[in-house]
Structures are given as structure tokens and as C-alpha cells.
Enzyme design. Structure first.
Site, PDB file in Angstrom:
ATOM      1  N   PHE A 141       0.884  -1.276  -0.166  1.00  0.00           N
ATOM      2  CA  PHE A 141       0.020  -0.145   0.100  1.00  0.00           C
ATOM      3  C   PHE A 141       0.802   1.266   0.063  1.00  0.00           C
ATOM      4  O   PHE A 141       1.861   1.339   0.789  1.00  0.00           O
ATOM      5  CB  PHE A 141      -1.128   0.038   1.139  1.00  0.00           C
ATOM      6  N   ASP A 226       9.181   3.013   1.721  1.00  0.00           N
ATOM      7  CA  ASP A 226       7.915   3.630   2.340  1.00  0.00           C
ATOM      8  C   ASP A 226       8.019   3.373   4.016  1.00  0.00           C
ATOM      9  O   ASP A 226       7.290   2.071   4.294  1.00  0.00           O
ATOM     10  CB  ASP A 226       6.935   2.988   1.527  1.00  0.00           C
ATOM     11  N   LYS A 255       2.292  10.108   8.128  1.00  0.00           N
ATOM     12  CA  LYS A 255       1.520   9.440   9.501  1.00  0.00           C
ATOM     13  C   LYS A 255       1.749  10.200  10.856  1.00  0.00           C
ATOM     14  O   LYS A 255       1.469  10.978  11.416  1.00  0.00           O
ATOM     15  CB  LYS A 255       1.364   7.907   9.657  1.00  0.00           C
TER      16      LYS A 255
HETATM   17  C1  LIG Z   1      -0.875   5.505   5.077  1.00  0.00           C
HETATM   18  C2  LIG Z   1      -0.181   4.969   3.965  1.00  0.00           C
HETATM   19  C3  LIG Z   1       0.226   5.732   2.806  1.00  0.00           C
HETATM   20  C4  LIG Z   1      -0.665   6.701   2.509  1.00  0.00           C
HETATM   21  O1  LIG Z   1      -0.819   7.868   3.161  1.00  0.00           O
HETATM   22  P1  LIG Z   1      -1.887   9.046   3.094  1.00  0.00           P
HETATM   23  O2  LIG Z   1      -1.338  10.178   3.978  1.00  0.00           O
HETATM   24  O3  LIG Z   1      -3.076   8.109   3.559  1.00  0.00           O
HETATM   25  O4  LIG Z   1      -1.609   9.311   1.588  1.00  0.00           O
HETATM   26  C5  LIG Z   1       1.050   5.264   2.176  1.00  0.00           C
HETATM   27  N1  LIG Z   1       1.800   4.105   2.445  1.00  0.00           N
HETATM   28  C6  LIG Z   1       1.957   3.358   3.736  1.00  0.00           C
HETATM   29  C7  LIG Z   1       2.815   2.393   4.018  1.00  0.00           C
HETATM   30  C8  LIG Z   1       0.763   3.653   4.400  1.00  0.00           C
HETATM   31  O5  LIG Z   1       0.618   3.041   5.491  1.00  0.00           O
END
Ligand SMILES: *Cc1c(COP(=O)(O)O)cnc(C)c1O
Length: 401
Positions: A141, A226, A255
Site C-alpha cells: 500500500f 515507504d 502518519k
Molecule cells: C497510510 C499509508 C500511505 C498513504 O498515506 P496517506 O497520508 O493516506 O496518503 C502510504 N504508504 C503506507 C505504507 C501507508 O501506511
């Protein structure tokens, strides 16, 4: 301020807001530490923490203090000018990681967009114009904007939004052989999560990140991590890559970075960062004095309170308690995770269990149809974990045997 009943609010929510979230039938109004309260005054133990956002708990005094102080000083100024809190935050993040330079934006998806753009620009300028492909993994994700959606190797998020932007290729996670086979002369970068979060909390083998580092070095490709969910102490180190001693070339954060305020960051090594020049990329709100002053305060508090270490200790405690439940309930199949990013795989309807926990006063998240995810604030205590486990135990007892 709240005059309407919770029921009325929910009706209006459904009437005026686009239906993009499957929301639980509560309106949360107030929070303090690991606890939140709904508009009817009911208390909940928050083991969701805004999906790894509230690492310091709700309304941490240092975050609230920084909000008040900076709000009275300067809220917004354009990136046409140098911004002191932005400089301070960039310096602290670089001092604490492999990175030498930072770019600020407003969310995780935007941080990944910035990483994708920087990787493409680097590969084209450093190597050749047909080097643009980014390899990511299935079940990953990376966000919901068109670029980060193309990077996300899950059809359920992509369905209906095709055509996806080209230049992405997916391989199974935690499979170095598949990754090796996928790398070719078009590979600009490999982008992975150090632990798959939304995909269900999958921790890779110890050789995975070092193996990707090696593949990237051999191919001249960039290694992008990420760390949007795993970063900011969540897994027991400030950044999860530090568990494995394999540094990426680019790392994205969001986050937990802003103490609850919206902020994203893309960090990189010097030689890579140099490929962004004035005009390459930008964001009106990226790194405003307000948000970066608060993020600096949040990161400082996280470090002062040794919260990454606390995540190790409390994560171990939580996983041991969950293992005990697993011993008593055969439908609990597996406990997995690192630090305070933990999942329990079940042979049961996780979503129904989450609804029962909510009624009891425990906020949990079903990361899939069959898995519960636990990601409390890093300030969580053993007593909080005990209370959560007691509520979960009661809910498990109601399950048909
Ligand atoms: C939450 C998340 C995203 C996206 O972040 P947003 O602030 O919702 O755009 C991308 N990568 C990972 C691993 C995430 O947990």
C-alpha cells in the site's frame, strides 16, 4: 458545542459527506493519551491511534504547547522564503537517519509521489531516458493518488480508476529471487515497505532489505522505502530499516510525523536529492511553519521519552498476551508484527469482532477480513494492554466454539 445527538450527527454525516469510508457508528469528540470519548461521553481505549498517526497519544502536552506557540507566531508563509521550523525539522530527521536532505509535503501519498518523481528524474539524468520503471510488491500500500495507486500492488484499490500510469511492475513481497528476476535495464527503483502494513502486517525475512540493497547496488537502481506506517518509532526503532542495517536511497514518511497534523516527508541521500532543482517539484502547503514546528516538537518528545524503545517493550508484552489468547482460542491462528505494529490472524470474522470490541470500549482495526491489527500509541502502559486483552478475551468468549 455539540448540541445534536450522536444519531443526528451520523445522519448528517451520511447526508453531507462522500461515502468513501466504512465508518463505525460513533462520533469521537475528545482524546487524552491512549483514551478517547464519543459525544455521549463513552470512553474507549484507542488501539488504532489514527492508523499509526497518534504515536504520542492524543493531545500530548508538548504537541498542544507547540500548536499554541506557533499559532501565535506564524502559521503560513510561502516556500518562496526560508522557514525556520522547516529547517530545524529537516536537520533533525537527517541527523537521525541515512538521509542528507528533506522535502516536505502534506500526506503519505504525496511523499510517495515526490519519491517516484525524484527516482524517475535521477534515473533519466544519471543513466538514460528509457530508465523509468519502478518495481513494487503485491499486497503493498503506497497511497491513493494516481502515481501512488499505480505503485500499490493491489487490484482492489486500483479497480475502476484505470488506466493506471505506466512504469510500474509488481513482484511477490519477501521474495528476493522474484525481485532479482524483475530487475532489468529499465529499472529506476525498487519501492517497498519495510513491513507491509495495510497488506496485513507482514514482516519480511532478515535478508530481505539487505538483499534489495544489494540488488539495487548491482543494478544502479534506487532503493526507496515507504516508512509512512513503520516510521516514527512504531516498530521499535525510529525507522524500521534500522532493524536490518540496510539503508535506502530515499525514504518516505507521514502518519506519525506530525503529532496528528498532516505532513509528509521525502528524504534522500545527497547525490540523489541533487536531481531536484528549483521548479522540479513543490507544494503550497509543504512544510509550513505551523506544521513543521509541531512535527519538530512531536519528534523531540518521541526521542526524549525513548518511545521507540518503549515500542519494543510494550510490543513484546502485547504479543506475549496475544500468544496466551492464541493458546486458549483455536480460531487464533497467528500473532505477527514488530514493536507496536501487530496483527492477529484468525479463522473468524475480524470485522464482526472489531464491532463487538467497539461496543465494549476498545478501538481496534480489521486489517483484512480475517486479521485484527493492534497499533496503540507508543505511550501505552502494561495496564492499558491488560485492559485491552481483557476486553478482547470477553469478546472471544462470545464466539461460537
Ligand atoms: C497510510 C499509508 C500511505 C498513504 O498515506 P496517506 O497520508 O493516506 O496518503 C502510504 N504508504 C503506507 C505504507 C501507508 O501506511
Amino acid at each position: 458545542m455539540t448540541m445534536a445527538s450522536m444519531e443526528e450527527l451520523i445522519r448528517e454525516s451520511q447526508r453531507y459527506l462522500m461515502n468513501t469510508y466504512a465508518r463505525f457508528p460513533v462520533v469521537i469528540e475528545k482524546g487524552e493519551g491512549v483514551r478517547v470519548w464519543d459525544t455521549e461521553g463513552k470512553e474507549y481505549l484507542d488501539f488504532v491511534a489514527g492508523i499509526a498517526v497518534n504515536n504520542l497519544g492524543h493531545c500530548h502536552p508538548k504537541v498542544v504547547g507547540a500548536i499554541k506557540e506557533q499559532a501565535e507566531k506564524l502559521i503560513h508563509i510561502s516556500n518562496l522564503y526560508h522557514i525556520e521550523p522547516q529547517i530545524r525539522l529537516a536537520k533533525l530527521l537527517c541527523q537521525r537517519s541515512f538521509a542528507k536532505k528533506a522535502f516536505f509535503c502534506n500526506s503519505g501519498a504525496e511523499a510517495n509521489e515526490a519519491a517516484i518523481k525524484l527516482a524517475r528524474k535521477y534515473a533519466k539524468e544519471r543513466w538514460s531516458s528509457d530508465r523509468y520503471e519502478i518495481i513494487t510488491t503485491y499486497n503493498s500500500f503506497h497511497g491513493r493518488t494516481l502515481g501512488s495507486l499505480a505503485a500499490t500492488g493491489q487490484e482492489k484499490y486500483q479497480h475502476g480508476f484505470e488506466p493506471l500510469i505506466p512504469g510500474f511492475k509488481y513482484v511477490p513481497y519477501n521474495d528476493l529471487r522474484a525481485m532479482e528476476r524483475a530487475v532489468d535495464a529499465h529499472t529506476a527503483a525498487i519501492l517497498v515497505e519495510p513491513i507491509q502494513g495495510e497488506g496485513g502486517v507482514y514482516v519480511p525475512g532478515d535478508d530481505y532489505l539487505p538483499g534489495i540493497r544489494r540488488l539495487c547496488d548491482e543494478a544502479g537502481a534506487l532503493f526507496i522505502l515507504d516508512e509512512i506506517q513503520t516510521g516514527m518509532g512504531r516498530t521499535g526503532k525510529l525507522f524500521a530499516y534500522q532493524h536490518w542495517g540496510a539503508s535506502p536511497d530515499i525514504m518516505t514518511l507521514a502518519k506519525g510525523l506530525g503529532g496528528g497534523l498532516p505532513i509528509g516527508a521525502m528524504l534522500a541521500r545527497e547525490e540523489v536529492a541533487e536531481h531536484f532543482t528549483p521548479g522540479s517539484h513543490g507544494s503550497t502547503f509543504g512544510g509550513t511553519p505551523f506544521v513543521t514546528a509541531v512535527a519538530f516538537a512531536a519528534l523531540s518528545a518521541l526521542l526524549e521519552e525513548n518511545l521507540p524503545e518503549r515500542a519494543v517493550k510494550m510490543g513484546g508484552y502485547l504479543m506475549a498476551k496475544l500468544e496466551e489468547l492464541k493458546g486458549r482460542y483455536p480460531f487464533v491462528k497467528e500473532i505477527r508484527g514488530k514493536g507496536l505494529l501487530v496483527a492477529a490472524e484468525l479463522e473468524a470474522d475480524a470485522k464482526a469482532l472489531v464491532r463487538r470490541c467497539l461496543e465494549k470500549g476498545l478501538l481496534l482495526n480489521a486489517v483484512s477480513d480475517k486479521a485484527l491489527r493492534f497499533m496503540p500509541p507508543l505511550i501505552v502502559t502494561e495496564a492499558d494492554v491488560d485492559r485491552a486483552i481483557t476486553m478482547l478475551d470477553e469478546v472471544f468468549q462470545e464466539m461460537p466454539k
